[in-house]
Design an enzyme around this catalytic site. Structure first.
Site, mmCIF file in Angstrom:
data_model
loop_
_atom_site.group_PDB
_atom_site.id
_atom_site.type_symbol
_atom_site.label_atom_id
_atom_site.label_comp_id
_atom_site.label_asym_id
_atom_site.label_seq_id
_atom_site.Cartn_x
_atom_site.Cartn_y
_atom_site.Cartn_z
ATOM 1 N N HIS A 156 -8.342 -0.088 3.514
ATOM 2 C CA HIS A 156 -8.146 1.259 2.955
ATOM 3 C C HIS A 156 -9.392 1.786 2.265
ATOM 4 C CE1 HIS A 156 -3.730 1.789 3.509
ATOM 5 N NE2 HIS A 156 -3.855 0.506 3.782
ATOM 6 N N ASP A 364 -15.389 6.668 -1.309
ATOM 7 C CA ASP A 364 -13.940 6.516 -1.237
ATOM 8 C C ASP A 364 -13.542 6.214 0.200
ATOM 9 O OD1 ASP A 364 -11.386 6.479 -2.262
ATOM 10 O OD2 ASP A 364 -11.660 8.348 -3.373
HETATM 11 O O1 F6P Z 1 -7.513 2.537 -2.797
HETATM 12 C C1 F6P Z 1 -7.496 1.172 -2.912
HETATM 13 C C2 F6P Z 1 -6.340 0.667 -3.727
HETATM 14 O O2 F6P Z 1 -6.403 -0.705 -3.920
HETATM 15 C C3 F6P Z 1 -5.047 0.961 -3.059
HETATM 16 O O3 F6P Z 1 -4.736 -0.065 -2.217
HETATM 17 C C4 F6P Z 1 -4.144 1.113 -4.223
HETATM 18 O O4 F6P Z 1 -3.175 2.022 -3.872
HETATM 19 C C5 F6P Z 1 -5.007 1.651 -5.335
HETATM 20 O O5 F6P Z 1 -6.300 1.262 -4.993
HETATM 21 C C6 F6P Z 1 -4.546 1.185 -6.704
HETATM 22 O O6 F6P Z 1 -5.167 0.021 -7.107
HETATM 23 P P1 F6P Z 1 -4.478 -1.196 -7.826
HETATM 24 O O7 F6P Z 1 -3.534 -1.807 -6.869
HETATM 25 O O8 F6P Z 1 -5.604 -2.092 -8.212
HETATM 26 O O9 F6P Z 1 -3.758 -0.635 -9.028
#
Ligand code: F6P
Length: 475
Positions: A156, A364
């Protein structure tokens, strides 16, 4: 039909709330509603020991299976390697990497724990779809346990060229872990190309024009499948929400001023410091906007156990105070800064009220806030989007005002242009952005990835020209 098994670090469990789930879980929730699907991941809790068996909850026919992590595993896996090493590496921030061998070992150990708990739940014909940088070694760990199912991985976040990836200690092994999957998906063609270059230069695995990598044991298919959301339903939600109490209160508080909006996790990769500085310069250089615009920035705290994240909050607090002290008046607060989350449905209405959306990350993977802002607009009187060229979505949204997020003056100029943009130009740009949004749905994302994952594409020779075009996102 084969059962789908989704694996991600965060799982949007029933009743678990979405506040900590983030964009990934929301996309998957939108897309994965087929009864029978199994969604496996971390429970979001720490305990004395990492669980060996998953806890299972079933809702609407979807099975949610989660394990908890020991505090030590969580520190090494999530705080240490995933977010202290891989995150800065894959966002081009080598100076922020804090690598420790014990963190890497913890990361691998957690992937093995995931594999052990998941293997017990698998059926021979399940299709396994793994998500994001926390779980790169999962396929290799499952293969080690004798799992022979087809497995796909989607990243992602961005990928980096070999000159950057080469900084990662033991990086070659991690690249081999990618190659234990049958299919590996990326958000943009640039990330896809960088991955193939790394595999070629670091591992010496050749690939063909269709993105099929010839690893020693099997062929790995690298594809481009951008994530998206259901724009039409978010548009409806925004229409409803704009008539609701919160939007009416926000509207009244603007007292006829334009609204600019930014919504981000409180993350150094989101470029918030430069965004604040850009707003400061907008008010200093384009004084006609003084008293006529308010900027609402929502920044949701995230990963505060990582030092760089913890340091960002006081820095932004200081800047917000400084900007309001310098430019504000007794009846006007130029920057409304909230370091708390808001419900997605509330934000939908706020996006619709905003004349300008400002999405300026330094890097991003995709950035779904840009999608949400475009989806929420009133077609007759839409706002304009200021967008970083380093967000994955900039590869698709040509009609945004594209900026270099490292230059606060360039962002300020684009904010000015957006605020002054005539209605016709806003309508024209929005029409094209909305068309693009409608092609980038969560459903299209899933369909495309699953087609590649279930397809019997064993090697380059069997991959047609049409599949090649699809895999690169040309359809
Ligand atoms: O965008 C990357 C990401 O890890 C997503 O997978 C997730 O939705 C978001 O960041 C939130 O991050 P975390 O799981 O570390 O709270």
């Amino acid at each position: 039909m084969a059962r789908l098994v989704i694996v991600s670090n965060r799982v949007l469990t029933p009743g678990g709330g979405s506040s900590r789930a983030g964009g990934l879980a929301v996309v998957l929730k939108d897309a994965v509603t087929t009864p029978g699907t199994l969604w496996f991941g971390w429970s979001g809790r720490t305990a004395d020991e990492t669980s060996t068996d998953a806890e299972i909850v079933v809702e609407d026919g979807v099975h949610y299976a989660t394990i908890s992590l020991s505090r030590d595993d969580y520190q090494k896996f999530y705080v240490g390697f995933a977010n202290g090493t891989l995150w800065p590496l894959l966002h081009f921030r080598l100076g922020l990497i804090e690598f420790r061998r014990e963190h890497l070992e913890g990361y691998r150990a957690v992937n093995e724990s995931f594999a052990h708990a998941l293997a017990k739940l698998l059926r021979p014909d399940d299709l396994i779809w793994v998500h994001d940088y926390h779980l790169i070694p999962l396929a290799a760990a499952l293969r080690h346990l004798g799992v022979r199912n087809r497995m796909g991985f989607f990243l992602h976040i961005p990928f980096v060229p070999p000159s950057v990836f080469g900084a990662l200690p033991q990086g070659a092994r991690l690249l081999k872990d990618f190659c234990a999957y049958d299919v590996v998906g990326f958000q943009t063609r640039a990330h896809h190309r960088d991955f193939l270059d790394c595999v070629h230069q670091i591992l010496r695995y050749p690939s063909d024009d269709a993105g099929i990598v010839s690893a020693p044991s099997h062929a790995v298919r690298a594809i481009v499948t951008p994530v998206g959301l259901d724009g039409a339903s978010f548009h409806k939600q925004a229409e409803r929400s704009a008539r609701g109490k919160n939007s009416r209160r926000l509207f009244a508080s603007l007292a006829g001023r334009h609204l600019m909006i930014g919504v981000d996790r409180l993350d150094y990769s989101k470029g918030l410091v430069n965004k604040f500085e850009a707003f400061n310069r907008l008010l200093a250089r384009f004084q006609e906007h003084r008293q006529h615009v308010s900027f609402l920035q929502v920044a949701v705290p995230s990963r505060e156990e990582v030092a760089e994240y913890a340091a960002l909050r006081p820095e932004l607090n200081r800047m917000a105070g400084d900007i309001n002290g310098r430019h504000g008046a007794f009846d006007w607060v130029p920057l409304r800064y909230m370091s708390q989350g808001l419900a997605r449905s509330t934000l939908a209405g706020f996006y619709r009220l905003a004349r300008v959306g400002v999405v300026t990350p330094l890097r991003d993977g995709m950035n779904l806030v840009a999608h949400e802002y475009v989806a929420a607009q009133d077609r007759d009187d839409p706002g304009a989007l200021v967008l970083s060229r380093f967000a994955g979505v900039a590869s698709y949204f040509d009609d945004a005002l594209i900026v270099n997020p490292y230059d606060p003056d360039e962002i300020a100029e684009a904010m000015n242009e957006a605020l002054l943009m005539p209605l016709e130009e806003r309508q024209r740009r929005h029409r094209r952005l909305f068309e693009c949004l409608c092609a980038l749905t969560a459903e299209a994302y899933c369909t495309k990835f699953l087609k590649a994952l279930s397809g019997n594409v064993g090697g380059g020779a069997r991959s047609s020209r049409r599949e090649h075009h699809e895999s690169l996102g040309h359809t």
